[in-house]
Design a protein around this motif. Structure first.
Motif, short mmCIF file in Angstrom:
data_model
loop_
_atom_site.label_atom_id
_atom_site.label_comp_id
_atom_site.label_asym_id
_atom_site.label_seq_id
_atom_site.Cartn_x
_atom_site.Cartn_y
_atom_site.Cartn_z
N GLN A 1 62.01 33.09 -1.83
CA GLN A 1 62.30 32.43 -0.56
C GLN A 1 61.90 33.27 0.65
O GLN A 1 61.76 32.75 1.74
CB GLN A 1 63.78 32.05 -0.49
CG GLN A 1 64.13 30.98 -1.50
CD GLN A 1 65.60 30.64 -1.50
OE1 GLN A 1 66.41 31.22 -0.79
NE2 GLN A 1 65.97 29.68 -2.33
N GLY B 1 68.91 29.31 -15.67
CA GLY B 1 68.52 29.69 -14.32
C GLY B 1 67.94 31.08 -14.18
O GLY B 1 67.61 31.52 -13.08
N SER C 1 65.79 35.11 -10.66
CA SER C 1 66.77 34.04 -10.67
C SER C 1 66.13 32.80 -10.05
O SER C 1 65.51 32.89 -8.98
CB SER C 1 67.99 34.46 -9.87
OG SER C 1 68.89 33.39 -9.75
N GLU C 2 66.26 31.67 -10.71
CA GLU C 2 65.67 30.44 -10.19
C GLU C 2 66.13 30.15 -8.77
O GLU C 2 65.36 29.70 -7.93
CB GLU C 2 66.02 29.27 -11.11
CG GLU C 2 65.40 27.97 -10.68
CD GLU C 2 65.72 26.82 -11.62
OE1 GLU C 2 65.21 25.72 -11.36
OE2 GLU C 2 66.47 27.01 -12.59
N SER C 3 67.37 30.46 -8.46
CA SER C 3 67.92 30.16 -7.14
C SER C 3 67.24 30.94 -6.01
O SER C 3 67.32 30.55 -4.86
CB SER C 3 69.42 30.44 -7.11
OG SER C 3 69.68 31.82 -7.32
N ARG C 4 66.54 32.03 -6.34
CA ARG C 4 65.87 32.84 -5.32
C ARG C 4 64.39 32.47 -5.16
O ARG C 4 63.71 32.99 -4.29
CB ARG C 4 65.98 34.32 -5.67
CG ARG C 4 67.42 34.76 -5.74
CD ARG C 4 67.52 36.20 -6.06
NE ARG C 4 68.16 36.83 -4.92
CZ ARG C 4 68.28 38.12 -4.75
NH1 ARG C 4 67.79 38.94 -5.61
NH2 ARG C 4 68.90 38.59 -3.70
N ASP D 1 60.96 26.77 -2.95
CA ASP D 1 61.18 25.36 -3.30
C ASP D 1 60.08 24.86 -4.22
O ASP D 1 60.34 24.13 -5.18
CB ASP D 1 61.21 24.49 -2.03
CG ASP D 1 62.46 24.74 -1.20
OD1 ASP D 1 63.45 25.31 -1.72
OD2 ASP D 1 62.45 24.36 -0.01
N ARG E 1 60.68 26.08 -7.77
CA ARG E 1 61.81 25.38 -8.40
C ARG E 1 61.39 23.97 -8.79
O ARG E 1 61.79 23.47 -9.86
CB ARG E 1 63.02 25.39 -7.48
CG ARG E 1 63.60 26.79 -7.33
CD ARG E 1 65.01 26.83 -6.81
NE ARG E 1 65.27 26.00 -5.66
CZ ARG E 1 65.26 26.42 -4.40
NH1 ARG E 1 64.99 27.67 -4.12
NH2 ARG E 1 65.53 25.60 -3.42
#
Length: 59
Positions: free
Chosen positions: A8, A23, A38-41, A44, A47
């Motif tokens: 990100q 994740g 980590s997928e959350s980092r 977009d 992901r």
């Protein structure tokens, strides 16, 4: 295969996804260096790519 991944903050790495679980990803660069992510980092776009790949495997 290998592709460019970005987080990100815009940091990028050229690697292939070798493992995905709950994740968490293991990416491997062409020189063999492993990266945990980590997928959350991820960006977009990355992901979205992961979601599309998971959908392909579920069919």
């Amino acid at each position: 295969g290998y592709r460019e991944w970005a987080d990100q903050q815009g940091r990028k790495v050229f690697a292939r996804l070798t493992r995905y679980k709950s994740g968490q990803l293991i990416l491997v660069e062409p020189d063999g260096r492993k990266i945990r992510a980590s997928e959350s980092r991820l960006s977009d776009a990355d992901r979205t790519w992961i979601a599309a790949e998971r959908a392909k495997r579920d069919n």
